[in-house]
Design a protein around this motif. Structure first.
Motif, PDB file in Angstrom:
ATOM      1  N   ASP A 109      -5.767   6.542 -14.293  1.00  0.00           N
ATOM      2  CA  ASP A 109      -4.499   6.564 -15.029  1.00  0.00           C
ATOM      3  C   ASP A 109      -3.525   7.624 -14.520  1.00  0.00           C
ATOM      4  OD1 ASP A 109      -5.802   8.827 -15.882  1.00  0.00           O
ATOM      5  OD2 ASP A 109      -5.761   8.332 -18.028  1.00  0.00           O
ATOM      6  N   GLN A 110      -3.764   8.137 -13.314  1.00  0.00           N
ATOM      7  CA  GLN A 110      -2.864   9.142 -12.751  1.00  0.00           C
ATOM      8  C   GLN A 110      -1.583   8.482 -12.227  1.00  0.00           C
ATOM      9  OE1 GLN A 110      -4.700  12.608 -10.612  1.00  0.00           O
ATOM     10  NE2 GLN A 110      -6.356  11.144 -10.300  1.00  0.00           N
ATOM     11  N   PRO A 111      -0.435   9.174 -12.364  1.00  0.00           N
ATOM     12  CA  PRO A 111       0.808   8.622 -11.822  1.00  0.00           C
ATOM     13  C   PRO A 111       0.756   8.554 -10.294  1.00  0.00           C
ATOM     14  CG  PRO A 111       1.170  10.852 -12.651  1.00  0.00           C
ATOM     15  CD  PRO A 111      -0.222  10.467 -13.042  1.00  0.00           C
ATOM     16  N   VAL A 112       1.143   7.402  -9.766  1.00  0.00           N
ATOM     17  CA  VAL A 112       1.029   7.139  -8.334  1.00  0.00           C
ATOM     18  C   VAL A 112       2.330   6.537  -7.817  1.00  0.00           C
ATOM     19  CG1 VAL A 112      -0.101   5.571  -6.675  1.00  0.00           C
ATOM     20  CG2 VAL A 112      -1.480   6.802  -8.346  1.00  0.00           C
ATOM     21  N   THR A 113       2.721   6.921  -6.611  1.00  0.00           N
ATOM     22  CA  THR A 113       3.809   6.256  -5.898  1.00  0.00           C
ATOM     23  C   THR A 113       3.181   5.366  -4.834  1.00  0.00           C
ATOM     24  OG1 THR A 113       5.503   7.921  -6.326  1.00  0.00           O
ATOM     25  CG2 THR A 113       5.761   6.618  -4.328  1.00  0.00           C
ATOM     26  N   SER A 114       3.624   4.118  -4.762  1.00  0.00           N
ATOM     27  CA  SER A 114       2.993   3.130  -3.883  1.00  0.00           C
ATOM     28  C   SER A 114       3.858   2.772  -2.681  1.00  0.00           C
ATOM     29  CB  SER A 114       2.698   1.847  -4.676  1.00  0.00           C
ATOM     30  OG  SER A 114       1.731   2.089  -5.665  1.00  0.00           O
ATOM     31  N   ILE A 115       3.177   2.466  -1.578  1.00  0.00           N
ATOM     32  CA  ILE A 115       3.817   1.960  -0.353  1.00  0.00           C
ATOM     33  C   ILE A 115       3.140   0.626  -0.048  1.00  0.00           C
ATOM     34  CG2 ILE A 115       4.341   2.397   2.077  1.00  0.00           C
ATOM     35  CD1 ILE A 115       3.949   5.392   1.463  1.00  0.00           C
ATOM     36  N   PRO A 116       3.677  -0.483  -0.576  1.00  0.00           N
ATOM     37  CA  PRO A 116       2.963  -1.758  -0.452  1.00  0.00           C
ATOM     38  C   PRO A 116       3.270  -2.577   0.796  1.00  0.00           C
ATOM     39  CG  PRO A 116       4.809  -2.020  -1.941  1.00  0.00           C
ATOM     40  CD  PRO A 116       4.808  -0.581  -1.510  1.00  0.00           C
ATOM     41  N   CYS A 117       4.415  -2.307   1.468  1.00  0.00           N
ATOM     42  CA  CYS A 117       4.718  -3.174   2.616  1.00  0.00           C
ATOM     43  C   CYS A 117       5.658  -2.521   3.622  1.00  0.00           C
ATOM     44  CB  CYS A 117       5.267  -4.520   2.162  1.00  0.00           C
ATOM     45  SG  CYS A 117       6.741  -4.417   1.166  1.00  0.00           S
ATOM     46  N   PHE A 118       5.659  -3.128   4.807  1.00  0.00           N
ATOM     47  CA  PHE A 118       6.435  -2.649   5.952  1.00  0.00           C
ATOM     48  C   PHE A 118       7.098  -3.843   6.634  1.00  0.00           C
ATOM     49  CE2 PHE A 118       2.764   0.017   5.324  1.00  0.00           C
ATOM     50  CZ  PHE A 118       3.234   1.314   5.479  1.00  0.00           C
ATOM     51  N   PHE A 119       8.179  -3.539   7.353  1.00  0.00           N
ATOM     52  CA  PHE A 119       8.751  -4.527   8.264  1.00  0.00           C
ATOM     53  C   PHE A 119       9.243  -3.775   9.497  1.00  0.00           C
ATOM     54  CE2 PHE A 119      12.340  -7.037   9.983  1.00  0.00           C
ATOM     55  CZ  PHE A 119      11.612  -8.169  10.336  1.00  0.00           C
ATOM     56  N   ILE A 120       8.743  -4.161  10.653  1.00  0.00           N
ATOM     57  CA  ILE A 120       9.078  -3.490  11.911  1.00  0.00           C
ATOM     58  C   ILE A 120       9.764  -4.485  12.839  1.00  0.00           C
ATOM     59  CG2 ILE A 120       8.189  -2.164  13.879  1.00  0.00           C
ATOM     60  CD1 ILE A 120       7.594  -0.814  11.177  1.00  0.00           C
ATOM     61  N   LYS A 121      10.898  -4.083  13.390  1.00  0.00           N
ATOM     62  CA  LYS A 121      11.605  -4.921  14.361  1.00  0.00           C
ATOM     63  C   LYS A 121      10.665  -5.257  15.522  1.00  0.00           C
ATOM     64  CE  LYS A 121      16.085  -5.026  16.703  1.00  0.00           C
ATOM     65  NZ  LYS A 121      17.306  -4.233  17.021  1.00  0.00           N
ATOM     66  N   ARG A 125       7.140  -2.978  17.402  1.00  0.00           N
ATOM     67  CA  ARG A 125       5.785  -3.130  16.897  1.00  0.00           C
ATOM     68  C   ARG A 125       4.766  -2.598  17.910  1.00  0.00           C
ATOM     69  NH1 ARG A 125       7.182  -9.222  14.767  1.00  0.00           N
ATOM     70  NH2 ARG A 125       8.672  -8.517  13.175  1.00  0.00           N
ATOM     71  N   ARG A 126       3.619  -2.156  17.404  1.00  0.00           N
ATOM     72  CA  ARG A 126       2.549  -1.581  18.228  1.00  0.00           C
ATOM     73  C   ARG A 126       2.980  -0.288  18.912  1.00  0.00           C
ATOM     74  NH1 ARG A 126      -1.267  -5.427  17.922  1.00  0.00           N
ATOM     75  NH2 ARG A 126      -0.562  -7.577  17.675  1.00  0.00           N
ATOM     76  N   LYS A 127       3.915   0.428  18.301  1.00  0.00           N
ATOM     77  CA  LYS A 127       4.359   1.729  18.821  1.00  0.00           C
ATOM     78  C   LYS A 127       4.131   2.841  17.791  1.00  0.00           C
ATOM     79  CE  LYS A 127       7.895  -0.392  21.763  1.00  0.00           C
ATOM     80  NZ  LYS A 127       7.151  -0.263  23.023  1.00  0.00           N
ATOM     81  N   ARG A 128       3.263   2.563  16.824  1.00  0.00           N
ATOM     82  CA  ARG A 128       2.888   3.514  15.781  1.00  0.00           C
ATOM     83  C   ARG A 128       4.056   3.896  14.870  1.00  0.00           C
ATOM     84  NH1 ARG A 128      -2.100   7.295  18.008  1.00  0.00           N
ATOM     85  NH2 ARG A 128      -3.364   5.514  18.686  1.00  0.00           N
ATOM     86  N   LEU A 129       5.043   3.019  14.783  1.00  0.00           N
ATOM     87  CA  LEU A 129       6.162   3.288  13.884  1.00  0.00           C
ATOM     88  C   LEU A 129       5.711   3.245  12.423  1.00  0.00           C
ATOM     89  CD1 LEU A 129       9.057   3.831  13.141  1.00  0.00           C
ATOM     90  CD2 LEU A 129       9.628   1.450  13.686  1.00  0.00           C
ATOM     91  N   THR A 130       4.725   2.416  12.106  1.00  0.00           N
ATOM     92  CA  THR A 130       4.209   2.384  10.725  1.00  0.00           C
ATOM     93  C   THR A 130       3.704   3.769  10.315  1.00  0.00           C
ATOM     94  OG1 THR A 130       3.597   0.055  10.934  1.00  0.00           O
ATOM     95  CG2 THR A 130       2.552   1.302   9.160  1.00  0.00           C
TER      96      THR A 130
END
Length: 199
Positions: A109-121, A125-130
């Motif tokens: 029940d702890q307050p959490v900030t979520s990062i559910p998705c990404f979009f990379i041009k 991609r495959r350059k560790r931008l995520t």
């Protein structure tokens, strides 16, 4: 973009939260398809029924309404002043589809900030931008007094995963940014956390 809004981390990319000031950059990055099949990064924020009903222009209008209300629903990565990547970020309770998921339901029940998705041009991609986006998200959360950040990556099932299946990120990207696995209720879907310690 105002330097006051810039998220300061050491990177070859620049990072800014999405606001009314850079909405045009968000549109440019997501393109005519709204990133993936008319999503406009509304998938986690709506019920499946509402998302499907609004696919395309409707989802875009809903995201614009969020931004116009001074909500910052994500972070844009720039390279040479061009938008090249995105990650969504918000308090977990905003993402109603997380709580409906048997696999991704709350750990505690702890307050959490979520990062559910990404979009990379495509060309970035495959350059560790995520991973770089995750580091920017950590700094963004530090600036706002957040204590716990969560992500929901998927284990790749083949070496060359199609882009459509990479939108939640991969565990390796989260590990490189300092996240640790908190729980795994299915073979390929861990919940990963980053704890921000008080100084």
């Amino acid at each position: 973009m105002s330097k006051d809004l810039k998220i300061k981390i050491k990177s070859k990319f620049d990072f800014y939260p999405l606001t009314k000031k850079n909405w045009n950059d968000f549109e440019k990055l997501f393109g005519d398809r709204g990133a993936c099949g008319g999503c406009w990064c509304m998938s986690w924020l709506l019920t499946k029924k509402d998302f499907d009903l609004n696919k395309g222009e409707g989802n875009k209008k809903k995201m614009k309404k969020l931004v116009d209300s001074k909500t910052e629903p994500g972070i844009i990565a720039y390279f040479d002043n061009e938008p090249v990547g995105w990650c969504a970020i918000a308090p977990r309770e905003k993402y109603i589809r997380l709580e409906k998921s048997r696999v991704l339901k709350s750990i505690d029940d702890q307050p959490v900030t979520s990062i559910p998705c990404f979009f990379i041009k495509k060309e970035f991609r495959r350059k560790r931008l995520t991973t770089e986006l995750l580091k920017a998200a950590i700094q963004y959360c530090k600036n706002r007094g957040v204590r716990i950040i969560e992500g929901y990556p998927a284990e790749p099932y083949v070496e060359n995963v199609p882009a459509a299946f990479a939108w939640t990120g991969f565990p390796s990207s989260f590990v490189r940014a300092g996240f640790k696995e908190a729980i795994r209720r299915s073979k390929n879907r861990p919940i990963m956390r980053y704890y921000i310690t008080k100084k």
